[in-house]
Scaffold this active site. Structure first.
Site, PDB file in Angstrom:
ATOM      1  N   CYS A  45       0.841  -1.210   0.000  1.00  0.00           N
ATOM      2  CA  CYS A  45       0.000   0.000   0.000  1.00  0.00           C
ATOM      3  C   CYS A  45       0.872   1.254   0.000  1.00  0.00           C
ATOM      4  O   CYS A  45       0.552   2.253  -0.653  1.00  0.00           O
ATOM      5  CB  CYS A  45      -0.907   0.034   1.230  1.00  0.00           C
ATOM      6  SG  CYS A  45      -2.039  -1.348   1.334  1.00  0.00           S
TER       7      CYS A  45
HETATM    8  C1  BEZ Z   1       0.583  -4.616   1.821  1.00  0.00           C
HETATM    9  O1  BEZ Z   1       0.052  -3.556   1.505  1.00  0.00           O
HETATM   10  O2  BEZ Z   1       1.778  -4.755   1.762  1.00  0.00           O
HETATM   11  C2  BEZ Z   1      -0.238  -5.773   2.276  1.00  0.00           C
HETATM   12  C3  BEZ Z   1      -1.423  -5.562   2.966  1.00  0.00           C
HETATM   13  C4  BEZ Z   1      -2.154  -6.647   3.397  1.00  0.00           C
HETATM   14  C5  BEZ Z   1      -1.716  -7.942   3.128  1.00  0.00           C
HETATM   15  C6  BEZ Z   1      -0.546  -8.134   2.394  1.00  0.00           C
HETATM   16  C7  BEZ Z   1       0.206  -7.046   1.974  1.00  0.00           C
END
Ligand code: BEZ
Length: 211
Positions: A45
């Site tokens: 994210c």
């Molecule tokens: C991420 O944004 O890195 C992420 C968020 C939830 C699960 C896996 C990755």
């Protein structure tokens, strides 16, 4: 009920990192991209929000406003933005919706309980100037999105809204487009004065008409 293409984007009023937003009023005459994230302070994210910040000029050129959502509260978003700016070497200058009570994420069906009952999936909604939903994408949490693809789709949507054409696989700005099947052969020269190629009766191409 699930949102479908052609529906009016549900309106909402919500707190964001740029103040309270009443969605339709905030969109005004612009197109919009509403995209959700599983959670704050997560690696994928963080890169996605930085990428969208760096692409703001490209979105603005197309008269598109972007707005992100994650179900964490506002103070968490505000702290996270500092990390995004630092690590992605950019400035997040578009709103991130705080949706701790899942109001907007429920309205847009961004929680997929068989994937996770607490986190939003990576949803993307492209909303046209008429406030209608033009595209819906759903990615799993583990896969970051390609926002250049979102820009490419916006180019196609804005072109095909104004001309009787469609865009072929992998089309990019400047490449030939497909003449809509509804256009009769005899009407093509007047509508597409740049010329056309008839590959098959149902497959007729023409240079991109708005260049
Ligand atoms: C991420 O944004 O890195 C992420 C968020 C939830 C699960 C896996 C990755």
């Amino acid at each position: 009920m699930a949102i479908r293409l052609g529906d009016v984007a549900p309106d909402f009023t919500v707190d964001t990192t740029e103040g309270q937003v009443q969605f339709h009023q905030w969109l005004g005459d612009s197109w919009g991209v509403l995209f959700s994230h599983p959670a704050d302070y997560t690696p994928v994210c963080t890169t996605e929000l930085g990428t969208v910040a760096k692409l703001q000029d490209e979105f603005k050129k197309r008269n598109v406003k972007t707005i992100a959502l994650s179900v964490d509260p506002l103070d968490s978003h505000l702290g996270w933005i500092k990390d995004i700016n630092e690590t992605q070497k950019t400035t997040v200058n578009y709103p991130i919706i705080a949706d701790p009570n899942f109001e907007v994420s429920a309205l847009y069906d961004m929680i997929h309980p068989n994937a996770s009952d607490k986190f939003t999936v990576r949803s993307v909604f492209i909303i046209g100037g008429d406030k209608k939903i033009k595209l819906i994408l759903t990615y799993p949490a583990s896969t970051g999105r390609n926002f250049n693809e979102i820009l490419r789709v916006i180019d196609s949507l804005q072109l095909t809204a104004n001309y009787s054409v469609a865009t072929p696989a992998d089309w990019k700005q400047g490449e030939d487009v497909v003449i809509a099947p509804a256009i009769k052969d005899e009407d093509i020269p007047a509508k597409f004065p740049k010329g056309h190629t008839k590959i098959k009766p149902y497959l007729r191409t023409t240079p991109q008409p708005n260049l």
